[in-house]
Design an enzyme around this catalytic site. Sequence first.
Site, mmCIF file in Angstrom:
data_model
loop_
_atom_site.group_PDB
_atom_site.id
_atom_site.type_symbol
_atom_site.label_atom_id
_atom_site.label_comp_id
_atom_site.label_asym_id
_atom_site.label_seq_id
_atom_site.Cartn_x
_atom_site.Cartn_y
_atom_site.Cartn_z
ATOM 1 N N ASP A 111 8.398 -30.929 15.347
ATOM 2 C CA ASP A 111 8.768 -31.096 14.127
ATOM 3 C C ASP A 111 7.874 -30.427 13.406
ATOM 4 O O ASP A 111 7.835 -29.107 12.906
ATOM 5 C CB ASP A 111 9.032 -32.602 13.867
ATOM 6 C CG ASP A 111 9.508 -32.895 12.475
ATOM 7 O OD1 ASP A 111 9.253 -32.184 11.671
ATOM 8 O OD2 ASP A 111 9.938 -34.246 12.497
ATOM 9 N N PHE A 160 17.427 -35.657 11.497
ATOM 10 C CA PHE A 160 16.738 -36.604 12.658
ATOM 11 C C PHE A 160 17.921 -36.434 13.686
ATOM 12 O O PHE A 160 19.123 -36.454 13.672
ATOM 13 C CB PHE A 160 16.508 -38.013 12.241
ATOM 14 C CG PHE A 160 15.654 -38.740 13.392
ATOM 15 C CD1 PHE A 160 14.296 -38.666 13.077
ATOM 16 C CD2 PHE A 160 16.237 -39.747 14.153
ATOM 17 C CE1 PHE A 160 13.423 -39.073 13.930
ATOM 18 C CE2 PHE A 160 15.533 -40.157 14.703
ATOM 19 C CZ PHE A 160 14.141 -40.222 15.027
#
Length: 187
Positions: A111, A160
């Site tokens: 991420d 997500f």
Amino acid sequence: MAPEIFHIIKVHGQEFETYISYENILERTREIADRINSDYAGKTPLFIGVLNGVFMFAADLMKGINLSSEISFIKLSSYQDTKNTGNIQELIGLKENIKNLDIIIIEDIIDTGETISHIIKKLKQLGPRSVEIATLLLKPECFDQNIPLKYVGFKIPHKFVIGYGLDYHGQGRNLKDIYQIKDIQYH
Ligand code: IMP
Ligand code: MG
């Protein structure tokens, strides 16, 4: 990339929808394994998987590796430093001497890249010959580290995802496919 059959599931009250099918994951994973096989021909790399999220990807990736190789797993344990208030992360689980070895770190998702950058810093202190990264997923909009990512499965948006090892508050790791959160944005 979009799966043919659409499923919506609920985990901890949050809705997720099918995003990358296991078939597509496997196809891409085989391509990465093939590239590693040819890039490391004649070498004996040590794969290091980062738990917990990587357990499914590591298992499928390794089935495609035909090199003489070893695999080990590490975990990052965080604890609060009592003197400073910093959050200290230690690598645990690495028993091998990695001096002069060719290391391939296996990750489920990158991420911001903070985690992987921390891991690389720690591993490089142990004197490996080379360190490369194989990650199934990358969120390029979030990644802000100056680290080369040699093997990337899928670049995905800043949303997500769960399944195939990835969790939402501890659940969803067992899902075979990857699911994306519906509606709300992560962070
Ligand atoms: P980074 O340090 O920001 O690169 O974050 C990496 C870690 O955050 C991963 O190893 C995951 O544990 C977690 N993470 C980041 N994005 C997601 C996601 O979309 N689903 C599940 N976990 C995620
Ligand atoms: Mg991870």
